[in-house]
Design a protein around this motif. Structure first.
Motif, PDB file in Angstrom:
ATOM      1  N   PRO A   1       0.745  -1.280   0.029  1.00  0.00           N
ATOM      2  CA  PRO A   1       0.083  -0.056  -0.130  1.00  0.00           C
ATOM      3  C   PRO A   1       0.774   1.202   0.136  1.00  0.00           C
ATOM      4  N   THR A   2       2.076   1.140   0.576  1.00  0.00           N
ATOM      5  CA  THR A   2       2.847   2.380   0.469  1.00  0.00           C
ATOM      6  C   THR A   2       3.228   2.571  -0.737  1.00  0.00           C
ATOM      7  N   ASP A   3       3.538   1.852  -1.664  1.00  0.00           N
ATOM      8  CA  ASP A   3       3.834   2.111  -3.221  1.00  0.00           C
ATOM      9  C   ASP A   3       2.511   2.902  -3.937  1.00  0.00           C
ATOM     10  N   ASP A   4       1.504   2.603  -3.425  1.00  0.00           N
ATOM     11  CA  ASP A   4       0.157   3.491  -3.980  1.00  0.00           C
ATOM     12  C   ASP A   4       0.178   4.757  -3.476  1.00  0.00           C
ATOM     13  N   LEU A   5       0.546   4.922  -2.168  1.00  0.00           N
ATOM     14  CA  LEU A   5       0.354   6.139  -1.341  1.00  0.00           C
ATOM     15  C   LEU A   5       1.479   7.186  -1.936  1.00  0.00           C
ATOM     16  N   LEU A   6       2.536   6.596  -2.114  1.00  0.00           N
ATOM     17  CA  LEU A   6       3.749   7.300  -2.894  1.00  0.00           C
ATOM     18  C   LEU A   6       3.446   7.735  -4.229  1.00  0.00           C
ATOM     19  N   HIS A   7       2.642   6.899  -5.017  1.00  0.00           N
ATOM     20  CA  HIS A   7       2.224   7.215  -6.429  1.00  0.00           C
ATOM     21  C   HIS A   7       1.311   8.164  -6.340  1.00  0.00           C
ATOM     22  N   LEU A   8       0.327   8.431  -5.538  1.00  0.00           N
ATOM     23  CA  LEU A   8      -0.538   9.298  -5.296  1.00  0.00           C
ATOM     24  C   LEU A   8      -0.122  10.618  -5.018  1.00  0.00           C
ATOM     25  N   VAL A   9       0.750  10.589  -3.963  1.00  0.00           N
ATOM     26  CA  VAL A   9       1.314  11.854  -3.264  1.00  0.00           C
ATOM     27  C   VAL A   9       2.162  12.665  -4.393  1.00  0.00           C
ATOM     28  N   ASP A  10       3.096  11.689  -5.362  1.00  0.00           N
ATOM     29  CA  ASP A  10       3.769  12.339  -6.255  1.00  0.00           C
ATOM     30  C   ASP A  10       2.908  12.605  -7.458  1.00  0.00           C
ATOM     31  N   ALA A  11       1.861  12.112  -7.738  1.00  0.00           N
ATOM     32  CA  ALA A  11       1.089  12.670  -8.813  1.00  0.00           C
ATOM     33  C   ALA A  11       0.451  14.092  -8.209  1.00  0.00           C
ATOM     34  N   PHE A  12       0.220  14.234  -7.123  1.00  0.00           N
ATOM     35  CA  PHE A  12      -0.409  15.442  -6.594  1.00  0.00           C
ATOM     36  C   PHE A  12       0.644  16.709  -6.604  1.00  0.00           C
ATOM     37  N   LEU A  13       2.006  16.318  -6.122  1.00  0.00           N
ATOM     38  CA  LEU A  13       2.802  16.986  -5.811  1.00  0.00           C
ATOM     39  C   LEU A  13       3.545  17.633  -7.338  1.00  0.00           C
ATOM     40  N   GLY A  14       3.344  16.587  -8.410  1.00  0.00           N
ATOM     41  CA  GLY A  14       3.837  16.911  -9.759  1.00  0.00           C
ATOM     42  C   GLY A  14       2.692  17.544 -10.699  1.00  0.00           C
ATOM     43  N   GLY A  15       1.590  17.833  -9.907  1.00  0.00           N
ATOM     44  CA  GLY A  15       0.611  18.591 -10.660  1.00  0.00           C
ATOM     45  C   GLY A  15      -0.240  17.649 -11.653  1.00  0.00           C
ATOM     46  N   ARG A  16      -0.160  16.406 -11.731  1.00  0.00           N
ATOM     47  CA  ARG A  16      -0.787  15.611 -12.677  1.00  0.00           C
ATOM     48  C   ARG A  16      -2.033  15.161 -12.249  1.00  0.00           C
ATOM     49  N   ASP A  17      -2.288  15.531 -10.885  1.00  0.00           N
ATOM     50  CA  ASP A  17      -3.779  15.287 -10.230  1.00  0.00           C
ATOM     51  C   ASP A  17      -3.861  15.768  -9.058  1.00  0.00           C
ATOM     52  N   GLN A  18      -4.646  16.857  -8.933  1.00  0.00           N
ATOM     53  CA  GLN A  18      -4.883  17.503  -7.794  1.00  0.00           C
ATOM     54  C   GLN A  18      -6.225  17.666  -7.336  1.00  0.00           C
TER      55      GLN A  18
ATOM     56  N   ILE B   1      -5.904   8.736  -1.002  1.00  0.00           N
ATOM     57  CA  ILE B   1      -4.858   8.557  -0.191  1.00  0.00           C
ATOM     58  C   ILE B   1      -5.436   8.465   1.280  1.00  0.00           C
ATOM     59  N   GLU B   2      -6.745   9.193   1.548  1.00  0.00           N
ATOM     60  CA  GLU B   2      -7.180   8.896   2.848  1.00  0.00           C
ATOM     61  C   GLU B   2      -7.900   7.522   3.128  1.00  0.00           C
ATOM     62  N   ARG B   3      -8.347   6.875   2.204  1.00  0.00           N
ATOM     63  CA  ARG B   3      -8.734   5.528   2.140  1.00  0.00           C
ATOM     64  C   ARG B   3      -7.586   4.561   2.441  1.00  0.00           C
ATOM     65  N   ILE B   4      -6.494   4.572   1.727  1.00  0.00           N
ATOM     66  CA  ILE B   4      -5.309   3.628   1.878  1.00  0.00           C
ATOM     67  C   ILE B   4      -4.861   3.997   3.467  1.00  0.00           C
ATOM     68  N   LEU B   5      -4.908   5.197   4.007  1.00  0.00           N
ATOM     69  CA  LEU B   5      -4.224   5.492   5.284  1.00  0.00           C
ATOM     70  C   LEU B   5      -5.328   4.843   6.280  1.00  0.00           C
ATOM     71  N   ILE B   6      -6.491   4.977   5.868  1.00  0.00           N
ATOM     72  CA  ILE B   6      -7.631   4.280   7.111  1.00  0.00           C
ATOM     73  C   ILE B   6      -7.366   2.583   6.850  1.00  0.00           C
ATOM     74  N   ASP B   7      -7.423   2.292   5.661  1.00  0.00           N
ATOM     75  CA  ASP B   7      -7.367   0.504   5.648  1.00  0.00           C
ATOM     76  C   ASP B   7      -5.979   0.125   5.924  1.00  0.00           C
ATOM     77  N   HIS B   8      -4.887   0.475   5.811  1.00  0.00           N
ATOM     78  CA  HIS B   8      -3.710   0.242   6.202  1.00  0.00           C
ATOM     79  C   HIS B   8      -2.748   0.435   7.105  1.00  0.00           C
ATOM     80  N   PHE B   9      -3.004   1.980   7.620  1.00  0.00           N
ATOM     81  CA  PHE B   9      -2.093   2.596   8.411  1.00  0.00           C
ATOM     82  C   PHE B   9      -2.960   3.456   9.689  1.00  0.00           C
ATOM     83  N   PRO B  10      -3.813   2.999  10.280  1.00  0.00           N
ATOM     84  CA  PRO B  10      -4.761   3.533  10.938  1.00  0.00           C
ATOM     85  C   PRO B  10      -3.841   4.324  12.305  1.00  0.00           C
ATOM     86  N   ASP B  11      -3.038   3.400  12.866  1.00  0.00           N
ATOM     87  CA  ASP B  11      -2.322   3.746  13.939  1.00  0.00           C
ATOM     88  C   ASP B  11      -0.813   4.256  13.748  1.00  0.00           C
ATOM     89  N   SER B  12      -0.613   4.939  12.639  1.00  0.00           N
ATOM     90  CA  SER B  12       0.749   5.358  12.035  1.00  0.00           C
ATOM     91  C   SER B  12       0.690   7.191  12.455  1.00  0.00           C
TER      92      SER B  12
END
Length: 93
Positions: free
Chosen positions: A15-32, A40-51
């Motif tokens: 799931p970290t790979d997807d998070l980084l891909h999504l964050v990079d897309a936002f930061l690169g202006g490809r999808d904001q 991003i929120e769904r992946i964090l809730i599903d996989h990293f709620p205690d982080s």
């Protein structure tokens, strides 16, 4: 967004790979879009709620509404938040 491990260097999808891909897309202006932020929120809730990353990003992700003004986050504020959180996301491995 789930992908096979091919090309990830890990031999399996993480799931970290997807998070980084999504964050990079936002930061690169490809999808904001709000849809990307919701992913991003769904992946964090599903996989990293205690982080720490979850704690850091929960409020900004929930309040992302481009063009709505205070108290909401717009694109520049979200870029700052995601840029700041990126190293923490990479460390979730």
């Amino acid at each position: 967004m789930a992908r096979s491990g091919k090309g990830s260097g890990h031999g399996r999808w993480a799931p970290t790979d997807d998070l980084l891909h999504l964050v990079d897309a936002f930061l690169g202006g490809r999808d904001q879009s709000l849809q990307l932020i919701n992913k991003i929120e769904r992946i964090l809730i599903d996989h990293f709620p205690d982080s720490d990353v979850f704690e850091e990003l929960t409020e900004p992700l929930t309040l992302f509404r481009p063009g709505c003004g205070t108290p909401y986050y717009d694109v520049p504020e979200m870029e700052e938040v995601l840029r700041s959180a990126r190293d923490g996301i990479a460390a979730l491995r």
